[in-house]
Design a protein around this motif. Structure first.
Motif, PDB file in Angstrom:
ATOM      1  N   HIS A 111      55.838  58.745  12.484  1.00 14.49           N
ATOM      2  CA  HIS A 111      54.621  58.919  11.349  1.00 14.49           C
ATOM      3  C   HIS A 111      55.045  60.095  10.616  1.00 14.49           C
ATOM      4  O   HIS A 111      55.429  61.105  11.215  1.00 14.49           O
ATOM      5  CB  HIS A 111      53.373  59.063  12.031  1.00 14.49           C
ATOM      6  CG  HIS A 111      53.039  57.569  12.578  1.00 14.49           C
ATOM      7  ND1 HIS A 111      52.491  56.692  11.806  1.00 14.49           N
ATOM      8  CD2 HIS A 111      53.187  57.021  13.875  1.00 14.49           C
ATOM      9  CE1 HIS A 111      52.266  55.620  12.890  1.00 14.49           C
ATOM     10  NE2 HIS A 111      52.755  55.926  14.092  1.00 14.49           N
ATOM     11  N   TYR A 112      55.030  60.085   9.422  1.00 15.84           N
ATOM     12  CA  TYR A 112      55.374  61.090   8.298  1.00 15.84           C
ATOM     13  C   TYR A 112      54.181  61.428   7.724  1.00 15.84           C
ATOM     14  O   TYR A 112      53.293  60.685   7.038  1.00 15.84           O
ATOM     15  CB  TYR A 112      56.102  60.675   7.123  1.00 15.84           C
ATOM     16  CG  TYR A 112      57.711  60.381   8.005  1.00 15.84           C
ATOM     17  CD1 TYR A 112      58.572  61.196   7.757  1.00 15.84           C
ATOM     18  CD2 TYR A 112      57.876  59.217   8.235  1.00 15.84           C
ATOM     19  CE1 TYR A 112      59.901  60.960   8.122  1.00 15.84           C
ATOM     20  CE2 TYR A 112      59.051  58.827   8.470  1.00 15.84           C
ATOM     21  CZ  TYR A 112      60.272  59.491   8.576  1.00 15.84           C
ATOM     22  OH  TYR A 112      61.526  59.156   9.017  1.00 15.84           O
ATOM     23  N   GLU A 121      47.084  62.504   6.506  1.00 18.59           N
ATOM     24  CA  GLU A 121      47.579  61.260   5.881  1.00 18.59           C
ATOM     25  C   GLU A 121      48.931  60.827   6.162  1.00 18.59           C
ATOM     26  O   GLU A 121      49.764  61.758   5.975  1.00 18.59           O
ATOM     27  CB  GLU A 121      47.168  61.212   4.333  1.00 18.59           C
ATOM     28  CG  GLU A 121      45.649  61.934   4.175  1.00 18.59           C
ATOM     29  CD  GLU A 121      44.548  60.993   4.248  1.00 18.59           C
ATOM     30  OE1 GLU A 121      45.117  59.728   4.477  1.00 18.59           O
ATOM     31  OE2 GLU A 121      43.541  61.253   4.233  1.00 18.59           O
ATOM     32  N   ASP A 122      49.118  59.659   6.365  1.00 16.19           N
ATOM     33  CA  ASP A 122      50.464  59.230   6.712  1.00 16.19           C
ATOM     34  C   ASP A 122      51.057  58.859   5.271  1.00 16.19           C
ATOM     35  O   ASP A 122      50.748  57.836   4.479  1.00 16.19           O
ATOM     36  CB  ASP A 122      50.234  57.718   7.418  1.00 16.19           C
ATOM     37  CG  ASP A 122      51.620  57.572   8.057  1.00 16.19           C
ATOM     38  OD1 ASP A 122      52.518  57.793   7.442  1.00 16.19           O
ATOM     39  OD2 ASP A 122      51.747  56.802   9.062  1.00 16.19           O
ATOM     40  N   PRO A 128      59.999  63.698   1.576  1.00 17.86           N
ATOM     41  CA  PRO A 128      61.337  63.844   1.121  1.00 17.86           C
ATOM     42  C   PRO A 128      62.543  63.918   2.254  1.00 17.86           C
ATOM     43  O   PRO A 128      63.368  64.396   1.993  1.00 17.86           O
ATOM     44  CB  PRO A 128      61.048  65.249   0.303  1.00 17.86           C
ATOM     45  CG  PRO A 128      60.137  65.751   1.171  1.00 17.86           C
ATOM     46  CD  PRO A 128      59.216  64.814   1.872  1.00 17.86           C
ATOM     47  N   PHE A 129      62.149  63.591   3.238  1.00 17.05           N
ATOM     48  CA  PHE A 129      63.046  63.563   4.482  1.00 17.05           C
ATOM     49  C   PHE A 129      62.941  62.271   5.321  1.00 17.05           C
ATOM     50  O   PHE A 129      61.905  61.602   5.339  1.00 17.05           O
ATOM     51  CB  PHE A 129      62.962  65.043   5.164  1.00 17.05           C
ATOM     52  CG  PHE A 129      61.706  65.030   6.050  1.00 17.05           C
ATOM     53  CD1 PHE A 129      61.366  64.549   7.279  1.00 17.05           C
ATOM     54  CD2 PHE A 129      60.611  65.582   5.227  1.00 17.05           C
ATOM     55  CE1 PHE A 129      60.108  64.724   7.875  1.00 17.05           C
ATOM     56  CE2 PHE A 129      59.247  65.648   5.946  1.00 17.05           C
ATOM     57  CZ  PHE A 129      58.969  65.181   7.209  1.00 17.05           C
ATOM     58  N   ILE A 130      63.900  62.208   5.860  1.00 18.88           N
ATOM     59  CA  ILE A 130      64.092  61.093   7.154  1.00 18.88           C
ATOM     60  C   ILE A 130      64.392  61.702   8.404  1.00 18.88           C
ATOM     61  O   ILE A 130      65.285  62.307   8.535  1.00 18.88           O
ATOM     62  CB  ILE A 130      65.069  59.962   6.446  1.00 18.88           C
ATOM     63  CG1 ILE A 130      64.978  59.224   5.505  1.00 18.88           C
ATOM     64  CG2 ILE A 130      65.256  58.980   7.685  1.00 18.88           C
ATOM     65  CD1 ILE A 130      65.951  58.382   4.731  1.00 18.88           C
ATOM     66  N   HIS A 216      54.435  71.632   3.535  1.00 20.45           N
ATOM     67  CA  HIS A 216      54.283  71.306   4.755  1.00 20.45           C
ATOM     68  C   HIS A 216      53.967  70.052   5.063  1.00 20.45           C
ATOM     69  O   HIS A 216      53.285  69.365   4.459  1.00 20.45           O
ATOM     70  CB  HIS A 216      52.966  72.138   5.389  1.00 20.45           C
ATOM     71  CG  HIS A 216      52.836  73.562   5.403  1.00 20.45           C
ATOM     72  ND1 HIS A 216      53.345  74.411   6.168  1.00 20.45           N
ATOM     73  CD2 HIS A 216      52.543  74.363   4.502  1.00 20.45           C
ATOM     74  CE1 HIS A 216      53.403  75.568   5.820  1.00 20.45           C
ATOM     75  NE2 HIS A 216      52.756  75.717   4.412  1.00 20.45           N
ATOM     76  N   TYR A 217      54.660  69.393   6.052  1.00 20.21           N
ATOM     77  CA  TYR A 217      54.531  68.046   6.463  1.00 20.21           C
ATOM     78  C   TYR A 217      54.653  67.943   8.175  1.00 20.21           C
ATOM     79  O   TYR A 217      54.601  68.977   8.696  1.00 20.21           O
ATOM     80  CB  TYR A 217      55.859  67.278   6.179  1.00 20.21           C
ATOM     81  CG  TYR A 217      55.935  67.095   4.684  1.00 20.21           C
ATOM     82  CD1 TYR A 217      55.450  66.115   3.914  1.00 20.21           C
ATOM     83  CD2 TYR A 217      56.699  67.816   3.945  1.00 20.21           C
ATOM     84  CE1 TYR A 217      55.446  65.723   2.350  1.00 20.21           C
ATOM     85  CE2 TYR A 217      56.741  67.683   2.262  1.00 20.21           C
ATOM     86  CZ  TYR A 217      56.158  66.506   1.800  1.00 20.21           C
ATOM     87  OH  TYR A 217      56.192  66.389   0.702  1.00 20.21           O
ATOM     88  N   TYR A 218      54.133  66.944   8.453  1.00 21.79           N
ATOM     89  CA  TYR A 218      54.332  66.725   9.953  1.00 21.79           C
ATOM     90  C   TYR A 218      54.767  65.503  10.368  1.00 21.79           C
ATOM     91  O   TYR A 218      54.749  64.394   9.654  1.00 21.79           O
ATOM     92  CB  TYR A 218      52.510  66.830  10.498  1.00 21.79           C
ATOM     93  CG  TYR A 218      51.867  67.869  10.268  1.00 21.79           C
ATOM     94  CD1 TYR A 218      51.783  68.901  11.316  1.00 21.79           C
ATOM     95  CD2 TYR A 218      51.256  68.139   8.887  1.00 21.79           C
ATOM     96  CE1 TYR A 218      51.000  70.049  11.057  1.00 21.79           C
ATOM     97  CE2 TYR A 218      50.625  69.433   8.739  1.00 21.79           C
ATOM     98  CZ  TYR A 218      50.376  70.140   9.941  1.00 21.79           C
ATOM     99  OH  TYR A 218      49.597  71.445   9.733  1.00 21.79           O
TER     100      TYR A 218
END
Length: 805
Positions: A111-112, A121-122, A128-130, A216-218
């Motif tokens: 999950h991004y 939020e998903d 911007p990344f995989i 920031h992402y998770y």
């Protein structure tokens, strides 16, 4: 007495609906505030609630005919009709094994996430990344891993300390407990494979997306079983009864994820269905390939022997007689070989059917030259059923479903074995006939020269191998063409697509209506409860419900400071109300045949109901009418009437009753014509004993000889017994009830005394009545009428006061 109980049933039985409506209207601002608060809560909940979307796709499940189908190479079959196929498809789409394959294909357990206003939020493909993970290694499960981009080539991973967590290996679904004792933080480069105790992955740039430094992402890895259960609830419905069109719907919090999953599940279904459809052709090609390999070896050996024999013996062609025998014998050998292949295939097929439990690997009978239509159809049917049973063996646990398929397989196998037996008999007869013809040709063959016989045998075996090889290649080519031309029976009519569809939850309109209704219901309920529990007097009707004592009049609320409402403003609405009360009393006196000097006792249930106010103003209206009036203060415990007339209370009725002063010595002038006052005087230690003494009776008799009206201001009848002792001295008793103050239970008390005869000639007056009150009843003079301008001296109100009134 003050705390007398009231019966709630009496209140309910006399509930004033009109008064309740006006009470609600009077609290309009409370209702408005509640509605605004309710709508505010609804807006907040709608905004905070998780958005749930629904996406769908439409597919067709219909048997697609192969354009290269022929009766001689029947490799595809259709059994059970579209209905069974549709039901099977519906079962497969909802099965665990199918959804597990889709989840693994899409890696839905990765999950991004990005921090939203209220939650993570998903963002799915918006990131911007995989993340490329090593699925054979363990990953930290159900713990958000923070990704912070330092620049477009470097990022930082941060994991908060977690006392209890788990690692998961997605290859074998192995779990391992772990603890993140301290916060983990480390910097890595894009495209580098990184390994740690918590993850094994690499981050790659997503095409068409730009990395913004500082964002920031998770990422979060979840349990594969939870992902399967989330998507396994896919809704599969027929467009209509018996239709071959299926609608697939899925709900979730991200439209892009739903679209990807729906399209992937359909695509995987198409591939699997085509694989099952090609199973027969695949088995046939495998069978032919095995035969080709053996025949190829034999062809090479025979070719080599023929070449060597011709070189060694310098014999290259047969004689004309030998050629004729060769042609006959070669034809018979080829015919015999074909029959042997058929016999071998039929024996192998019969043994396979009798000993095997699965029939998914049966080749087409045409590959062995068996072209009996009954056998072809039977094999096709049993392969179809066997593939169907195998495909759903891990998806359906119902024994009833398998029992139906197994019963159909057994019936088909029984018919097929009988057909094989019949065909074998025909092949055996043809084989024996071919053997007999070969013996006759071999007799002629024995007359040829020895070298020619050897050449004949070698050429015959070579020719036989070559013919078999060519036939097998032709059969394989046919099978390959049929397989390549097959198409899946599942066709996409309308793909799932993220087009910005609105959410199905929360239902903002419904929520707004529910909270709006609640905004009305809550205050109305509270007002209704208050109305039911309210035991105060509000209207004249409330009095009439509680007692049979007549209501003589209603006195409005006085806005004049002090108790001299009539004397200060003789043309006010209050003054007119007292004049009306005076008229009523005079009528009451006449109806009771009371003449001469008249006494009026004014009392109430408790203090604060306005008995002194009414006593002063009743005395005032009688004095203004030219009648000689005396205001007699007999509330010996709490003397009040002297304050409004600016006289002292040093001497009064108490002094006369104890024999200290004469009547003339205690009478004081009010300062107004025709109105004298006797105050109560000093507070005695024994007021009740003074009232019941002979002096009280003597004082009333003497006063009656001097005055037309004697107005007695007495103590509250509900608190002390003094007022009851004074009843015999009064021609009429006027009981004062105050709006929103007097309790209904007190009226029941005075009513009981009236019905028992303890009090006679009693009337009621409703005091301090507010016009346009919370019950809907308004009075001008106090009788419920509104008079025109110029009749009363009214206070001038500003426009905004008049508006809110």
């Amino acid at each position: 007495m003050l705390d007398q109980e009231f019966d709630i049933r009496d209140i309910q039985s006399t509930f004033d609906f009109r008064g309740f409506v006006f009470r609600v209207l009077s609290y309009w601002y409370v209702v408005l505030i509640c509605v605004i608060i309710a709508l505010g809560i609804a807006r907040y909940m709608n905004k905070r609630a998780v958005r749930v979307y629904r996406l769908s796709t439409l597919i067709s499940v219909k048997d697609e005919n192969n354009p290269f189908f022929s009766s001689s190479m029947n490799l595809t079959f259709n059994w059970g009709g579209s209905s069974d196929k549709v039901e099977t498809i519906k079962t497969i789409l909802s099965s665990r094994s199918h959804n597990e394959d889709v989840v693994r294909l899409l890696q839905s357990y990765i999950h991004y996430l990005k921090q939203g206003e209220f939650r993570l939020e998903d963002v799915h493909k918006e990131a911007p990344f995989i993340v490329d993970i090593d699925e054979q290694q363990q990953q930290l499960m159900n713990v958000p891993i923070e990704i912070t981009f330092i620049d477009d080539t470097h990022y930082k991973i941060h994991i908060n300390s977690t006392p209890a967590a788990q690692l998961i290996n997605y290859t074998n679904d192995d779990y391992q407990d772990i603890s993140v004792a301290n916060d983990f933080e480390k910097t890595y480069a894009i495209n580098d494979t990184v390994h740690s105790s918590f993850f094994h992955l690499s981050l790659k740039n997503r095409p068409s997306k730009t990395i913004i430094p500082g964002e920031h992402y998770y990422i979060q890895f979840t349990d594969i079983n939870s992902e399967i259960s989330k998507f396994q609830g896919i809704d599969v419905r027929e467009q209509s009864a018996g239709s071959t069109l299926l609608s697939l719907s899925l709900t979730g919090t991200n439209r892009a994820i739903l679209a990807d999953y729906l399209n992937a599940t359909v695509e995987l279904l198409k591939i699997r269905q085509l694989e099952q459809k090609n199973q027969f052709a695949t088995n046939t090609i495998k069978f032919i390939d095995d035969r080709i390999a053996r025949v190829s070896d034999s062809l090479k050996k025979n070719e080599k022997r023929l070449k060597e024999f011709r070189q060694d013996n310098q014999i290259f062609d047969l004689s004309s007689k030998g050629s004729g025998i060769y042609e006959k014998l070669s034809g018979l050998e080829e015919e015999k070989n074909t029959l042997e292949v058929q016999k071998a295939y039929l024996n192998q097929l019969e043994n396979y059917l009798e000993t095997s439990a699965s029939y998914t690997n049966l080749p087409a009978p045409a590959s062995a030259g068996v072209e009996d239509p009954n056998i072809e159809l039977g094999i096709g049917h049993i392969v179809e059923l066997s593939v169907q049973r195998s495909s759903i063996s891990n998806q359906v646990k119902s024994p009833i479903f398998f029992k139906k398929i197994d019963k159909e397989i057994d019936a088909t196998k029984k018919v097929l074995l009988e057909n094989i037996k019949n065909v074998k008999s025909k092949v055996d007869i043809a084989y024996e006939n071919t053997e007999q013809r070969m013996q006759r040709v071999k007799y002629e063959y024995g007359k040829l020269p020895a070298e020619e016989q050897q050449l004949f045998n070698i050429e015959r075996w070579y020719k036989l191998s070559e013919t078999s090889y060519s036939t097998l290649l032709e059969k394989r080519n046919e099978a390959s063409i049929v397989k390549a031309a097959n198409v899946s029976d599942v066709k996409v009519i309308d793909k799932a697509k993220d087009m910005g569809q609105g959410p199905i939850l929360p239902n903002t309109k419904r929520n707004n209506m529910v909270f709006l209704l609640g905004g009305f219901i809550v205050p109305l309920t509270i007002i209704l409860i208050i109305s039911f529990l309210d035991n105060k007097i509000h209207t004249q009707k409330d009095i009439e419900y509680q007692t049979n004592i007549p209501v003589l009049g209603v006195i409005g609320r006085s806005k004049i400071k002090g108790n001299l409402a009539v004397l200060d403003k003789t043309r006010s609405a209050i003054a007119e109300a007292f004049r009306g009360l005076r008229s009523g009393l005079q009528y009451f006196y006449r109806s009771k045949n009371i003449s001469g000097s008249k006494t009026l006792m004014i009392t109430s249930s408790i203090s604060g109901e306005g008995k002194t106010f009414c006593s002063i103003n009743m005395a005032s209206v009688f004095a203004l009418s030219g009648k000689k009036t005396l205001l007699l203060g007999l509330d010996l415990r709490r003397p009040r009437i002297f304050e409004d007339f600016n006289i002292n209370n040093e001497v009064g009725a108490v002094n006369y009753l104890i024999g200290e002063l004469s009547l003339s010595e205690i009478i004081q002038s009010s300062g107004y014509d025709n109105l004298d006052i006797i105050t109560s005087g000093p507070v005695p230690p024994n007021p009740s004993e003074l009232i019941i003494g002979e002096q009280m009776e003597a004082m009333i008799k003497e006063l009656k000889m001097q005055y037309d009206y004697i107005i007695m201001d007495t103590p509250p009848i509900g608190l002390v017994a003094d007022a009851l002792e004074l009843v015999p001295f009064a021609d009429v008793t006027l009981f004062v009830a105050r709006q929103e103050y007097t309790r209904k239970g007190m009226l029941k008390m005075i009513n009981d005394k009236y019905e028992k005869g303890e009090i006679k000639h009693v009337c009621l007056v409703l005091n301090d009545f507010k016009t346009k009150l919370k019950n809907g009843y308004g009075y001008g003079y106090g009788y419920g009428y509104t008079y025109g301008k110029g009749y009363h001296e009214e206070e001038k109100k500003s426009w905004y006061k008049r508006f809110f009134k």
